[in-house]
Scaffold this motif. Structure first.
Motif, PDB file in Angstrom:
ATOM      1  N   GLY A 130      45.953  57.812  37.231  1.00 29.02           N
ATOM      2  CA  GLY A 130      46.551  56.553  37.635  1.00 29.02           C
ATOM      3  C   GLY A 130      45.556  55.470  37.972  1.00 29.02           C
ATOM      4  N   HIS A 131      44.279  55.698  37.670  1.00 26.13           N
ATOM      5  CA  HIS A 131      43.239  54.708  37.969  1.00 26.13           C
ATOM      6  C   HIS A 131      42.918  53.896  36.708  1.00 26.13           C
ATOM      7  N   TYR A 132      42.459  52.686  36.933  1.00 30.13           N
ATOM      8  CA  TYR A 132      42.124  51.785  35.817  1.00 30.13           C
ATOM      9  C   TYR A 132      40.607  51.754  35.640  1.00 30.13           C
ATOM     10  N   ASP A 133      40.183  52.101  34.432  1.00 30.10           N
ATOM     11  CA  ASP A 133      38.748  52.260  34.184  1.00 30.10           C
ATOM     12  C   ASP A 133      38.105  51.061  33.494  1.00 30.10           C
ATOM     13  N   GLN A 134      38.889  50.110  33.032  1.00 26.05           N
ATOM     14  CA  GLN A 134      38.321  48.997  32.271  1.00 26.05           C
ATOM     15  C   GLN A 134      37.388  48.166  33.162  1.00 26.05           C
ATOM     16  N   THR A 135      36.192  47.935  32.684  1.00 28.69           N
ATOM     17  CA  THR A 135      35.216  47.183  33.477  1.00 28.69           C
ATOM     18  C   THR A 135      35.530  45.693  33.432  1.00 28.69           C
ATOM     19  N   PRO A 136      34.978  44.929  34.376  1.00 30.25           N
ATOM     20  CA  PRO A 136      35.190  43.472  34.346  1.00 30.25           C
ATOM     21  C   PRO A 136      34.785  42.834  33.023  1.00 30.25           C
ATOM     22  N   ASP A 137      33.640  43.252  32.470  1.00 33.59           N
ATOM     23  CA  ASP A 137      33.178  42.650  31.210  1.00 33.59           C
ATOM     24  C   ASP A 137      34.088  43.023  30.041  1.00 33.59           C
TER      25      ASP A 137
END
Length: 335
Positions: A277-284
């Protein structure tokens, strides 16, 4: 300066997730209680909207972090602040107060930043989520004609919420994460009625949620049909948020860009959640996907939803500053 004028000049940046930031704090049941609620007989932990009253320091700091990251607009901590949603915690009696205080503390922080940078005024959007009940679909598969709530009940709930937000100082109202168009029609009806009664109005933003690859919201409408259903009201913006990552929203934003007579907004999740349930997409990574909207001139307002943080907003704001906003006037004339 009016927000409508700013939106013609540049892309404005909305904030990111509130829940994601609240989860960074190890909160206990006592954090969700104050003197008034010390003897409330039902568990309150997890009712994040209540923190605007019981732990305003946390909510103000989150707003502050988003403004520092480059947000022009922050949302109030009121996504579930109707009596419909607060009934789960037996807190219907606190609905007006939660909305009022949430708007007030967000406005305090916005005023601090506007005072420091008068050339870049900051705004507060009163967050109005979809509630926990659908008006156009039955929750009982064996009884498709059943409805858990009526249009009139929804309208009353949204009206109470909107009044608290406006009294607290919200600059805008944001009907967001819409899964049922009939719910938002009830909200729009209530808001217009409230404006008439109060003798003043503020801009209204509407943001729907495409639930899967079918390209429809939960109640079955395409982006095109959704736009038509709410276009009877003079909106500030129409847009999409939540559900899927930025790349997946692009084709539906193209529909809104082509047909909407309003400004267009987009604030997707930071990718899709992993198995925990965690979001792994980085800011960049997220900013690079959002940049595709900007290259095509699809949007006027960008930000982030679930999983996004001030770091994500900082990256998005830096990229948004390089592009010009979608021009709605020419499209309106052409449609």
């Amino acid at each position: 300066m009016k927000i409508e004028d700013i939106l013609k000049e540049r892309i404005m940046v909305l904030d990111g997730a509130m829940g994601t930031m609240i989860q960074r704090h190890p909160l206990e049941e006592k954090d969700f209680r104050n003197e008034q609620l010390k003897d409330h007989p039902h568990p309150l932990k997890g009712n994040n909207d209540l923190l605007s009253i019981t732990r305003p320091d946390i909510i103000k700091e989150i707003h502050r972090q988003y403004f520092e990251a480059g947000s022009d607009i922050v949302e109030t901590n009121t996504f579930g602040s109707t009596w419909v949603a607060q009934a789960d915690y037996h807190l219907e009696f606190l609905v007006y107060e939660i909305n009022y205080q949430s708007a007030r503390i967000a406005k305090e922080v916005a005023a601090e930043f506007t005072q420091k940078e008068p050339h870049k005024p900051r705004f507060v959007a009163g967050s109005m989520g979809p509630t926990t009940k659908l008006a156009s679909m039955s929750p009982d598969v064996n009884n498709p004609g059943y409805r858990a709530i009526t249009f009139d009940q929804l309208a009353a709930a949204f009206k109470e919420q909107a009044k608290g937000l406006m009294d607290g100082g919200a600059d805008l109202l944001l009907l967001e994460t819409i899964t049922d168009t009939l719910n938002v029609k009830a909200a729009l009806f209530a808001i217009q009625e409230l404006f008439d009664e109060m003798g003043r109005k503020i801009p209204v933003m509407v943001s729907g949620t495409i639930t899967d690859a079918s390209g429809r919201i939960l109640s079955g409408q395409t982006a095109d049909a959704f736009l038509i259903s709410v276009s009877h009201v003079p909106l500030l913006s129409i847009g999409l948020n939540c559900a899927m990552g930025a790349a997946a929203l692009r084709p539906y934003l193209q529909v809104l860009d082509e047909k909407a007579p309003f400004f267009v907004s987009a604030y997707p999740n930071a990718g899709l959640p992993n198995e925990f349930g965690h979001y792994d997409q980085t800011p960049d990574e997220m900013a690079a996907e959002v940049e595709e909207y900007l290259k095509e001139g699809l949007v006027n307002i960008v930000g982030g939803c679930c999983g996004s943080t001030p770091d994500h907003i900082r990256s998005i704001a830096a990229i948004a500053a390089r592009y010009t906003p979608r021009k709605k006037e020419s499209l309106k004339e052409a449609s």
